[in-house]
Design an enzyme around this catalytic site. Structure first.
Site, PDB file in Angstrom:
ATOM      1  CB  SER A  91      -0.885   0.001   1.245  1.00 51.52           C
ATOM      2  OG  SER A  91      -0.074   0.298   2.372  1.00 51.52           O
ATOM      3  CE  LYS A  92      -2.513   6.847  -1.633  1.00 52.23           C
ATOM      4  NZ  LYS A  92      -3.757   7.432  -1.333  1.00 52.23           N
ATOM      5  NE  ARG A  93      -0.570   2.141   6.103  1.00 52.77           N
ATOM      6  CZ  ARG A  93      -0.971   0.891   6.218  1.00 52.77           C
ATOM      7  NH1 ARG A  93      -0.246   0.028   6.880  1.00 52.77           N
ATOM      8  NH2 ARG A  93      -2.099   0.499   5.674  1.00 52.77           N
TER       9      ARG A  93
END
Ligand code: GLU
Length: 488
Positions: free
Chosen positions: A249-251
């Protein structure tokens, strides 16, 4: 029957790695079977869809080399077709208008919750009489269109990745909405409905998409049946996981494909890596291949069910292999923008030969294109800082060695052919060992005791007139009282 597959991104964000990998598998499957790969943009969600995301998706797929045979086809241009298809199901009695208000539905869900049941639509408006419908309409209520799903249905398909899959109609949440609310007519179609209409129209033979769509597939199969249309094959590909085993994900610092470009990965390496995210070739020791080569070997038999862990070290390794084997001219083209954005001054055309020499020097040490920025800083900038080791080496050498080198340089033309003679002459005139000259030159010219080939580096610096000032800087460094004190 010729194979027809599609990638159907929603332009509600930039091209994501998961979508791109799905595109890779579709492309490989189409190529392997001599089929067609179609691009469809699912932009019916007008609030979240943006033209710049469409642009990003098209550019990203092109950058990766995933060319499409048909499209892009925009769902937003096909709204009449969906409305007609909804009408077909209404006419067949397989769909109906549901006038339930949001408040009524909320109350229904609250009661289900209180009874410990999973929330689902209770099909309350499935059998309204036309008088009841007219009464609701007269109240000014709008209606969504719902498609009938029988609880007792069993939906079974043979997934190309996951083998036999089975769903119960009762697990699909009751009669499903296929078109949004509208006062008199038919509102905008919902995802599951538009997809089926499109896949039927486009004669898609194999639907290849992420496993997060499995529940949708069960619903979609019922829609194909309702239209009396052949049902395509389905392949649900594993999710891409981060190192902790959670969905990437974005993380994890990457969302769009162009984030990888920004980080210095080349398209060939990234797309090569993506083929290996969930698939392995028959000879699993083979790791480097072009899309075309992968297409020859590709089959869903070798696609895993388990999530594919994203391995940065492997991607780095693949990228380095591509960079190390790339023709110098091509690598130079790729590096120029990175040097430009680092603010280095050069003329991309006038300095081309020099730039290519620099690329020949550092190319084999690159893992990512971005590495070239630091690695080549000393060739572009006048100022040079010394590493601790280099500073020690300068003091050991003493100023006279550098004065001696400068004196020789004053009388000789430094070229690829003469450089060894220059070194020999310095050794002789200064009466010093070769090792000392070489180490001192490295410290003075490059500011560090590690790095690329010294002779080549010197020639490259020389062409930019950076060598003499560096030798003078070394002399100045050695004569500075501050540095002299340090050595005692
Ligand atoms: N628009 C859907 C998505 O981006 C497409 C899913 C499908 O391939 O059917 O996830």
């Amino acid at each position: 029957m010729s194979v027809r597959v599609r990638i159907a991104p929603s332009p509600t964000g930039n091209l994501h790695i998961g979508t791109a990998r799905t595109a890779v598998f579709n492309w490989l499957f189409a190529q392997h079977n001599g089929g067609q790969f179609i691009l469809r943009i699912e932009d019916t969600d007008t609030e979240r869809s943006r033209p710049e995301y469409t642009q990003n998706i098209l550019e990203g797929l092109s950058w990766l080399g995933l060319n499409w045979d048909e499209g892009p086809i925009f769902q937003s241009k096909r709204l009449d077709i969906y409305a007609q298809a909804v009408q077909t199901l209404l006419d067949k009695g397989l769909a109906y208008r549901c006038y339930a208000t949001e408040a009524e539905l909320e109350e229904m869900r609250a009661m289900q919750k209180a009874r410990g049941e999973a929330p689902r639509y209770d099909n309350r408006h499935r059998n309204l009489t036309s008088e009841q419908q007219a009464a609701f309409a007269a109240e000014g209520r709008s209606a969504v269109i719902r498609f009938k799903i029988e609880d007792g249905r069993q939906i079974i398909w043979n997934d190309m990745v996951r083998s036999e899959m089975s769903w119960r109609g009762s697990d699909l949440g009751g009669d499903m909405v296929i078109a949004r609310a509208s006062v008199n007519g038919i509102g905008q179609p919902l995802y599951n409905f538009a997809v089926v209409v499109d896949d039927m129209d486009m004669k898609i033979t194999h639907v290849i998409r992420g496993e997060d769509h499995i529940a949708n597939t069960a619903k979609q199969i019922l829609l194909y049946e309702a239209f009396g249309s052949p049902i395509p094959e389905f392949a649900h590909t594993p999710l891409i996981l981060n190192i902790e085993g959670r969905k990437l994900s974005k993380r994890d610092g990457v969302t769009s494909i162009f984030d990888f470009k920004q980080m210095g990965f080349v398209a060939e390496a990234l797309v090569n890596y993506m083929t290996l995210l969930g698939w392995s070739p028959p000879d699993s020791t083979q790791e480097i291949f072009s899309l075309k080569e992968a297409a020859e070997l590709f089959s869903f038999e070798r696609v895993n069910k388990a999530g594919a862990k994203f391995d940065w070290a492997k991607l780095d390794w693949l990228n380095s292999q591509y960079l190390h084997n790339m023709p110098v001219a091509q690598l130079t083209d790729l590096l120029i923008p990175y040097w430009q954005s680092a603010g280095y001054e050069f003329d991309p055309v006038g300095d081309r030969t020099w730039l290519e020499q620099l690329v020949s020097l550092i190319g084999a040490s690159l893992t990512r294109l971005t590495d070239a920025v630091e690695m080549s800083r000393l060739f572009f900038t006048k100022s040079l800082e010394y590493s601790e080791e280099a500073a020690i080496q300068l003091q050991q050498a003493g100023a006279t060695v550098f004065q001696g080198i400068l004196a020789v340089l004053d009388n000789v033309q430094l070229t690829e052919a003469s450089i060894q003679d220059v070194i020999k002459q310095v050794i002789k005139e200064q009466n010093v060992k070769k090792g000392l000259v070489m180490r001192s030159l490295r410290a003075a010219l490059m500011g560090d005791m590690h790095g690329p080939d010294l002779i080549q580096s010197w020639l490259i610096l020389h062409q930019r007139d950076l060598d003499k000032p560096r030798l003078q800087q070394a002399i100045a460094h050695n004569s500075s009282p501050a540095n002299a004190n340090k050595s005692t």
